[in-house]
Design a protein around this motif. Sequence first.
Motif, PDB file in Angstrom:
ATOM      1  N   ASN A 117     -28.706  -1.654 -21.447  1.00  0.00           N
ATOM      2  CA  ASN A 117     -27.424  -1.427 -22.131  1.00  0.00           C
ATOM      3  C   ASN A 117     -26.493  -2.605 -21.894  1.00  0.00           C
ATOM      4  N   LEU A 118     -25.316  -2.542 -22.510  1.00  0.00           N
ATOM      5  CA  LEU A 118     -24.378  -3.673 -22.440  1.00  0.00           C
ATOM      6  C   LEU A 118     -23.182  -3.390 -21.550  1.00  0.00           C
ATOM      7  N   SER A 119     -23.286  -2.411 -20.667  1.00  0.00           N
ATOM      8  CA  SER A 119     -22.183  -2.117 -19.749  1.00  0.00           C
ATOM      9  C   SER A 119     -22.217  -3.128 -18.598  1.00  0.00           C
ATOM     10  N   GLY A 120     -21.448  -2.870 -17.566  1.00  0.00           N
ATOM     11  CA  GLY A 120     -21.516  -3.748 -16.393  1.00  0.00           C
ATOM     12  C   GLY A 120     -20.400  -4.744 -16.277  1.00  0.00           C
ATOM     13  N   GLU A 121     -19.276  -4.509 -16.968  1.00  0.00           N
ATOM     14  CA  GLU A 121     -18.142  -5.444 -16.899  1.00  0.00           C
ATOM     15  C   GLU A 121     -17.733  -5.727 -15.468  1.00  0.00           C
ATOM     16  N   SER A 122     -17.610  -4.693 -14.646  1.00  0.00           N
ATOM     17  CA  SER A 122     -17.126  -4.863 -13.271  1.00  0.00           C
ATOM     18  C   SER A 122     -18.238  -4.723 -12.241  1.00  0.00           C
ATOM     19  N   ILE A 123     -19.468  -4.974 -12.647  1.00  0.00           N
ATOM     20  CA  ILE A 123     -20.588  -4.809 -11.720  1.00  0.00           C
ATOM     21  C   ILE A 123     -20.547  -5.849 -10.595  1.00  0.00           C
ATOM     22  N   PHE A 124     -19.832  -6.969 -10.843  1.00  0.00           N
ATOM     23  CA  PHE A 124     -19.613  -7.965  -9.796  1.00  0.00           C
ATOM     24  C   PHE A 124     -18.250  -7.751  -9.128  1.00  0.00           C
ATOM     25  N   TRP A 125     -17.645  -6.608  -9.367  1.00  0.00           N
ATOM     26  CA  TRP A 125     -16.410  -6.097  -8.775  1.00  0.00           C
ATOM     27  C   TRP A 125     -15.165  -6.286  -9.639  1.00  0.00           C
ATOM     28  N   ALA A 126     -14.958  -7.441 -10.252  1.00  0.00           N
ATOM     29  CA  ALA A 126     -13.667  -7.723 -10.882  1.00  0.00           C
ATOM     30  C   ALA A 126     -13.579  -7.195 -12.309  1.00  0.00           C
ATOM     31  N   MET A 127     -12.445  -6.599 -12.639  1.00  0.00           N
ATOM     32  CA  MET A 127     -12.119  -6.214 -14.008  1.00  0.00           C
ATOM     33  C   MET A 127     -11.934  -7.464 -14.853  1.00  0.00           C
ATOM     34  N   HIS A 228       6.473  -1.934   4.962  1.00  0.00           N
ATOM     35  CA  HIS A 228       5.355  -2.161   5.894  1.00  0.00           C
ATOM     36  C   HIS A 228       4.212  -2.908   5.223  1.00  0.00           C
ATOM     37  N   ALA A 229       4.532  -3.717   4.214  1.00  0.00           N
ATOM     38  CA  ALA A 229       3.482  -4.376   3.433  1.00  0.00           C
ATOM     39  C   ALA A 229       2.663  -5.363   4.254  1.00  0.00           C
ATOM     40  N   SER A 230       3.243  -5.932   5.284  1.00  0.00           N
ATOM     41  CA  SER A 230       2.541  -6.967   6.057  1.00  0.00           C
ATOM     42  C   SER A 230       1.296  -6.436   6.745  1.00  0.00           C
ATOM     43  N   GLY A 231       1.234  -5.135   6.980  1.00  0.00           N
ATOM     44  CA  GLY A 231       0.076  -4.569   7.668  1.00  0.00           C
ATOM     45  C   GLY A 231      -0.996  -4.039   6.746  1.00  0.00           C
ATOM     46  N   LEU A 232      -0.848  -4.248   5.438  1.00  0.00           N
ATOM     47  CA  LEU A 232      -1.803  -3.674   4.496  1.00  0.00           C
ATOM     48  C   LEU A 232      -3.087  -4.493   4.375  1.00  0.00           C
ATOM     49  N   PHE A 324     -10.109 -10.939   2.865  1.00  0.00           N
ATOM     50  CA  PHE A 324      -9.321  -9.758   3.239  1.00  0.00           C
ATOM     51  C   PHE A 324      -9.641  -8.552   2.356  1.00  0.00           C
ATOM     52  N   ILE A 325      -9.473  -7.368   2.925  1.00  0.00           N
ATOM     53  CA  ILE A 325      -9.481  -6.124   2.170  1.00  0.00           C
ATOM     54  C   ILE A 325      -8.162  -5.411   2.444  1.00  0.00           C
ATOM     55  N   GLN A 326      -7.890  -4.342   1.703  1.00  0.00           N
ATOM     56  CA  GLN A 326      -6.633  -3.618   1.887  1.00  0.00           C
ATOM     57  C   GLN A 326      -6.854  -2.374   2.723  1.00  0.00           C
ATOM     58  N   GLN A 327      -5.920  -2.116   3.596  1.00  0.00           N
ATOM     59  CA  GLN A 327      -5.967  -0.911   4.413  1.00  0.00           C
ATOM     60  C   GLN A 327      -5.913   0.316   3.500  1.00  0.00           C
ATOM     61  N   GLY A 328      -6.721   1.319   3.794  1.00  0.00           N
ATOM     62  CA  GLY A 328      -6.738   2.540   2.990  1.00  0.00           C
ATOM     63  C   GLY A 328      -7.763   2.449   1.886  1.00  0.00           C
ATOM     64  N   THR A 329      -7.485   1.668   0.866  1.00  0.00           N
ATOM     65  CA  THR A 329      -8.422   1.471  -0.249  1.00  0.00           C
ATOM     66  C   THR A 329      -8.900   0.034  -0.221  1.00  0.00           C
ATOM     67  N   SER A 330     -10.073  -0.189   0.342  1.00  0.00           N
ATOM     68  CA  SER A 330     -10.563  -1.534   0.630  1.00  0.00           C
ATOM     69  C   SER A 330     -10.602  -2.419  -0.599  1.00  0.00           C
ATOM     70  N   TRP A 331     -11.008  -1.839  -1.755  1.00  0.00           N
ATOM     71  CA  TRP A 331     -11.263  -2.667  -2.928  1.00  0.00           C
ATOM     72  C   TRP A 331      -9.999  -3.117  -3.656  1.00  0.00           C
ATOM     73  N   ASN A 332      -8.819  -2.736  -3.225  1.00  0.00           N
ATOM     74  CA  ASN A 332      -7.602  -3.102  -3.949  1.00  0.00           C
ATOM     75  C   ASN A 332      -7.354  -4.611  -4.005  1.00  0.00           C
ATOM     76  N   THR A 333      -7.781  -5.344  -2.976  1.00  0.00           N
ATOM     77  CA  THR A 333      -7.512  -6.785  -2.962  1.00  0.00           C
ATOM     78  C   THR A 333      -8.318  -7.551  -4.014  1.00  0.00           C
ATOM     79  N   ILE A 334      -9.283  -6.890  -4.664  1.00  0.00           N
ATOM     80  CA  ILE A 334     -10.018  -7.579  -5.728  1.00  0.00           C
ATOM     81  C   ILE A 334      -9.075  -7.947  -6.865  1.00  0.00           C
ATOM     82  N   GLN A 335      -7.891  -7.328  -6.890  1.00  0.00           N
ATOM     83  CA  GLN A 335      -6.935  -7.619  -7.963  1.00  0.00           C
ATOM     84  C   GLN A 335      -6.392  -9.052  -7.885  1.00  0.00           C
TER      85      GLN A 335
END
Length: 529
Positions: A117-127, A228-232, A324-335
Amino acid sequence: IGFWGPNGHDSVWHLSLINHITNPIKIPMPVYAGANLQNYHPFFDILISFLANISHLSSCLWLFQLFPLISALLLLYLSFIFGQTLTKKFSGGVIFLILNTIANSFGWLYSLFRFGNLSGESIFWAMQSPSNQINPPYNLSLIFILILLIIIINHLHFEPLTKVETITVILLLVLMPITKAYSAVVGFSFFGIYSILSTIKKHSLTNILIFFFSLISAVLIFSIYNPHASGLLIYHPFWFINSMIESPDRIFIPHLANMRYTLESSGRLGPRYIALMLLTFSIFIIGNFSWRLLGILKFIKKSNYIYWIILFNIVVLTLIPTIFIQQGTSWNTIQFLYYALFLANILLSSYLCSIIDTNLGKILVVFIISANLIAFWGTSNNFLGQIPPSSLPLGEISALQYMSSQPSGTVLTVPYDPFLKQKFPSTPIPLYAYETTAYVSAYSRHQTYFEDEMNLLNSGYDFSTRKSASVAFFQQKNIFQDRGFLVNNQIAYIYIAGKQQEIYHLDTAKLYLTQIYKNPDATIYRVQR
């Protein structure tokens, strides 16, 4: 109401926040009664709330229909203007506009060969570009970045900014961190480097003063919402790259994953381990950037300093999620990488524009656009289906509308149960079973005691006590303790949806509850005082 793609969670969260904004400086946390919003960038939500209030149109209409249309048109227009201004060619504007619409990863190739199929846009993580609209704050931040870049491009030789341009630059830089925090890296690095160069070339401190004034103002305003952003951010090198290799829902290469585990457990972190890390990092980069890597060829030719600032930003924005990753939701830093891909679109469009006058160049442009159109079709299928993945049933809409007419009070909802989804053999799945979301607070306009664990994690709330207390209440093991829980936490309403009604039966007499609404999709109780 049907929800396609991540709208079943993300847009519902935005709607919840929008519907609870009365004071933009002090915003209540809609899914955590008694607390205020923290560690979040709320300007997009403030903007939609403001537009809804002054236009007397519903926030739902603005969020799901009007803003996407307006922002899409603005992004396309500004992309064309910037591309044309940078390359000084009409084709440069058109190509950049197209790339900001359909540029994709190589995920579709991987999915085609592995799954057919032709899906898989974010299969390497990034939108990628086709999904810009599903993240409205990100889309708004791209508009801000493009306006800033257009102003800089129009002053390549460091001519003084006009008063209107100065005010615009300050507003954009101040608003970027509270629109999408990651975009501030792009905005401030671009204008910061531009200011330094203008000071060196023109011996004028004007732009430097604008930069520092904007920076100080942005930090002060950002700290209001993000104390408290510095600790994220957490130091965790190669988390995305390793999980990409190890996870079955990514590219999943178990041989490489096992090799890494073996080398790390044996302590052999020599040349073989370094080669393995370079290989997986290369897969991550090539997979995400895809055709954009051709944009590096732009630097073979003579380039102005703007291209070097773009390259610098791409490197920094790629390294941050690598380390780096983000505290709580690790994958947020992919943004951070989203912005690197956006800037890489500039390099690719500029390179393609520089060779489009040759026969080979025309062929390459058509080939790359065609390949991205194929990938775009694979992505768009997620949003073109007649049946949505999730929905808010009509009965719940009626129940939540009724609750919105009741006096303000904290609503207790049943904690999200991921196993309940299995009771639905087909889509759409009701929101209460689909994902942990903020839909009760969004559509009832009441604060909930505990809802949407994902955003609570992202914002750094310690909600474990509330979750345990909520679970204990619905188990109904100690009726006196349960009544105390309702009184002590000032619970005004209890909302039970759909199949939850078959599982949880409350002792209304001993808990002093009055049933004020009921249909097959929802039951609402009022807690007596």
